[in-house]
Design a protein around this motif. Structure first.
Motif, PDB file in Angstrom:
ATOM      1  N   THR A  90       0.749  -1.320  -0.089  1.00  0.00           N
ATOM      2  CA  THR A  90      -0.056   0.021  -0.019  1.00  0.00           C
ATOM      3  C   THR A  90       0.844   1.335  -0.060  1.00  0.00           C
ATOM      4  N   VAL A  91       0.396   2.337  -0.437  1.00  0.00           N
ATOM      5  CA  VAL A  91       1.095   3.344  -0.768  1.00  0.00           C
ATOM      6  C   VAL A  91       1.542   4.122   0.710  1.00  0.00           C
ATOM      7  N   HIS A  92       0.658   3.880   1.641  1.00  0.00           N
ATOM      8  CA  HIS A  92       1.055   4.515   3.299  1.00  0.00           C
ATOM      9  C   HIS A  92       1.195   3.403   4.081  1.00  0.00           C
ATOM     10  N   GLY A  93       2.051   2.377   3.580  1.00  0.00           N
ATOM     11  CA  GLY A  93       2.253   1.069   4.302  1.00  0.00           C
ATOM     12  C   GLY A  93       3.389   1.092   5.443  1.00  0.00           C
ATOM     13  N   GLY A  94       4.009   2.413   5.306  1.00  0.00           N
ATOM     14  CA  GLY A  94       5.112   2.411   6.385  1.00  0.00           C
ATOM     15  C   GLY A  94       6.549   2.187   5.881  1.00  0.00           C
ATOM     16  N   GLN A  95       6.504   2.593   4.568  1.00  0.00           N
ATOM     17  CA  GLN A  95       7.774   2.433   3.773  1.00  0.00           C
ATOM     18  C   GLN A  95       9.118   3.413   4.558  1.00  0.00           C
ATOM     19  N   GLU A  96       8.632   4.703   4.902  1.00  0.00           N
ATOM     20  CA  GLU A  96       9.569   5.444   5.165  1.00  0.00           C
ATOM     21  C   GLU A  96      10.187   5.028   6.738  1.00  0.00           C
ATOM     22  N   THR A  97       8.993   4.696   7.483  1.00  0.00           N
ATOM     23  CA  THR A  97       9.553   4.275   8.913  1.00  0.00           C
ATOM     24  C   THR A  97      10.203   3.073   8.961  1.00  0.00           C
ATOM     25  N   THR A  98      10.151   2.182   7.706  1.00  0.00           N
ATOM     26  CA  THR A  98      10.796   0.936   7.728  1.00  0.00           C
ATOM     27  C   THR A  98      12.434   1.460   7.498  1.00  0.00           C
ATOM     28  N   LEU A  99      12.437   2.401   6.533  1.00  0.00           N
ATOM     29  CA  LEU A  99      13.811   2.840   6.410  1.00  0.00           C
ATOM     30  C   LEU A  99      14.412   3.340   7.411  1.00  0.00           C
ATOM     31  N   LEU A 100      13.746   4.507   8.078  1.00  0.00           N
ATOM     32  CA  LEU A 100      14.279   5.110   9.016  1.00  0.00           C
ATOM     33  C   LEU A 100      14.735   4.400  10.232  1.00  0.00           C
ATOM     34  N   THR A 101      13.848   3.437  10.657  1.00  0.00           N
ATOM     35  CA  THR A 101      14.164   2.648  11.747  1.00  0.00           C
ATOM     36  C   THR A 101      15.447   1.640  11.632  1.00  0.00           C
ATOM     37  N   LEU A 102      15.507   1.221  10.259  1.00  0.00           N
ATOM     38  CA  LEU A 102      16.707   0.562  10.132  1.00  0.00           C
ATOM     39  C   LEU A 102      18.019   1.394  10.040  1.00  0.00           C
ATOM     40  N   TYR A 103      17.894   2.609   9.611  1.00  0.00           N
ATOM     41  CA  TYR A 103      18.885   3.469   9.844  1.00  0.00           C
ATOM     42  C   TYR A 103      19.337   3.605  11.081  1.00  0.00           C
ATOM     43  N   PHE A 145      12.384  13.416  -7.813  1.00  0.00           N
ATOM     44  CA  PHE A 145      11.323  14.038  -7.465  1.00  0.00           C
ATOM     45  C   PHE A 145       9.991  13.414  -8.091  1.00  0.00           C
ATOM     46  N   VAL A 146      10.365  12.277  -8.914  1.00  0.00           N
ATOM     47  CA  VAL A 146       9.244  11.649  -9.235  1.00  0.00           C
ATOM     48  C   VAL A 146       9.000  10.419  -8.513  1.00  0.00           C
ATOM     49  N   ASP A 147      10.011   9.748  -7.917  1.00  0.00           N
ATOM     50  CA  ASP A 147       9.925   8.462  -7.060  1.00  0.00           C
ATOM     51  C   ASP A 147       9.349   9.274  -5.786  1.00  0.00           C
ATOM     52  N   GLY A 148       9.939  10.384  -5.180  1.00  0.00           N
ATOM     53  CA  GLY A 148       9.542  11.114  -4.177  1.00  0.00           C
ATOM     54  C   GLY A 148      10.063  10.513  -2.777  1.00  0.00           C
ATOM     55  N   ASN A 149      11.085   9.651  -2.840  1.00  0.00           N
ATOM     56  CA  ASN A 149      11.429   9.197  -1.466  1.00  0.00           C
ATOM     57  C   ASN A 149      12.920   9.398  -1.260  1.00  0.00           C
ATOM     58  N   PRO A 150      13.265  10.407  -0.417  1.00  0.00           N
ATOM     59  CA  PRO A 150      14.555  10.829  -0.187  1.00  0.00           C
ATOM     60  C   PRO A 150      15.304   9.797   0.807  1.00  0.00           C
ATOM     61  N   TYR A 151      14.662   8.975   1.259  1.00  0.00           N
ATOM     62  CA  TYR A 151      15.243   8.143   2.414  1.00  0.00           C
ATOM     63  C   TYR A 151      15.999   6.575   1.743  1.00  0.00           C
ATOM     64  N   GLY A 152      15.360   6.513   0.655  1.00  0.00           N
ATOM     65  CA  GLY A 152      16.048   5.188   0.031  1.00  0.00           C
ATOM     66  C   GLY A 152      15.183   4.910  -1.103  1.00  0.00           C
ATOM     67  N   VAL A 153      14.530   3.654  -1.470  1.00  0.00           N
ATOM     68  CA  VAL A 153      13.634   3.445  -2.531  1.00  0.00           C
ATOM     69  C   VAL A 153      12.760   2.616  -2.007  1.00  0.00           C
ATOM     70  N   SER A 154      11.238   2.900  -2.221  1.00  0.00           N
ATOM     71  CA  SER A 154      10.074   2.031  -1.839  1.00  0.00           C
ATOM     72  C   SER A 154       9.459   1.998  -2.857  1.00  0.00           C
ATOM     73  N   LEU A 155       9.238   0.494  -3.087  1.00  0.00           N
ATOM     74  CA  LEU A 155       8.216  -0.171  -3.985  1.00  0.00           C
ATOM     75  C   LEU A 155       6.818  -0.234  -3.565  1.00  0.00           C
ATOM     76  N   VAL A 156       5.926   0.125  -3.935  1.00  0.00           N
ATOM     77  CA  VAL A 156       4.507  -0.170  -3.806  1.00  0.00           C
ATOM     78  C   VAL A 156       4.000  -1.049  -4.793  1.00  0.00           C
ATOM     79  N   SER A 157       3.688  -2.410  -4.334  1.00  0.00           N
ATOM     80  CA  SER A 157       3.345  -3.345  -5.390  1.00  0.00           C
ATOM     81  C   SER A 157       2.026  -4.089  -5.027  1.00  0.00           C
ATOM     82  N   THR A 158       1.302  -4.215  -6.070  1.00  0.00           N
ATOM     83  CA  THR A 158       0.025  -5.041  -5.985  1.00  0.00           C
ATOM     84  C   THR A 158      -0.137  -6.285  -6.489  1.00  0.00           C
TER      85      THR A 158
END
Length: 200
Positions: A121-134, A155-168
């Motif tokens: 999901t788009v708001h599935g916790g990707q940024e917190t996953t990267l930040l807690t790993l860091y 600016f297209v992918d929009g994630n400055p912390y790493g890379v996150s894939l939203v997959s269905t």
């Protein structure tokens, strides 16, 4: 030549595919690359009814699995994990928690680190996953190398912390252009920064 270890856990294959993309980009940038999945800790019978998880397990179970020696060998490490309740998967967490001896000897410090993740999901916790790993990597004494907005693609992918894939979809082998470009940029940036560090 910069030595890069890509250490990841993947259940249904997304992080496996992302690892392959990062490896190809890093090799094209001149790095020597090791791709190492983290060992599956779940009994395969527990996910036997999940075709994608079973397929990824079968495809990767005979590969060399990650060890602390892979990090010691590397100048840089890119970790990958699906998002699990806003943090990394337990399999990767178990691996990280096994590194205490190397941490105590200072063998995990002064390396370039970055990460990627995936969720459904788009708001599935990707940024917190990267930040807690860091946070863990800061305890290592690692040098975090986020992509930031250092390339127009970010600016297209929009994630400055790493890379996150939203997959269905399960067990993907290709990504949309934004994700593919973001993975390539992450690999090149980590290899470049690690090269600068190792030439000090």
């Amino acid at each position: 030549m910069t030595k890069l270890a890509i250490i990841y856990y993947s259940a249904t294959g997304h992080c496996t595919s992302m690892a392959k993309r990062v490896a190809a980009a890093a090799e094209a940038a001149g790095a020597e690359v090791r791709v190492r999945p983290v060992a599956e800790t779940r009994d395969p019978a527990s996910f036997a009814k999940n075709p994608a998880w079973t397929a990824n397990y079968q495809a990767t179970k005979d590969l060399p699995t990650a060890t602390g020696d892979d990090i010691v060998w590397a100048d840089a490490v890119i970790f990958g994990s699906p998002t699990r309740f806003g943090s990394v998967a337990s399999q990767l967490r178990d691996f990280l928690d096994s590194l205490g001896g190397l941490w105590a000897e200072g063998k995990l410090a002064d390396k370039a680190y970055a990460a990627y993740t995936s969720s459904n999901t788009v708001h599935g916790g990707q940024e917190t996953t990267l930040l807690t790993l860091y946070v863990t990597l800061m305890h290592f004494g690692g040098i975090i190398v986020p992509p930031g907005y250092t390339d127009p693609s970010k600016f297209v992918d929009g994630n400055p912390y790493g890379v996150s894939l939203v997959s269905t979809h399960d067990n993907i082998t290709e990504f949309d252009d934004a994700t593919a470009t973001a993975l390539d940029h992450l690999a090149r940036r980590v290899v470049s920064v690690a090269g600068c560090l190792s030439s000090r």
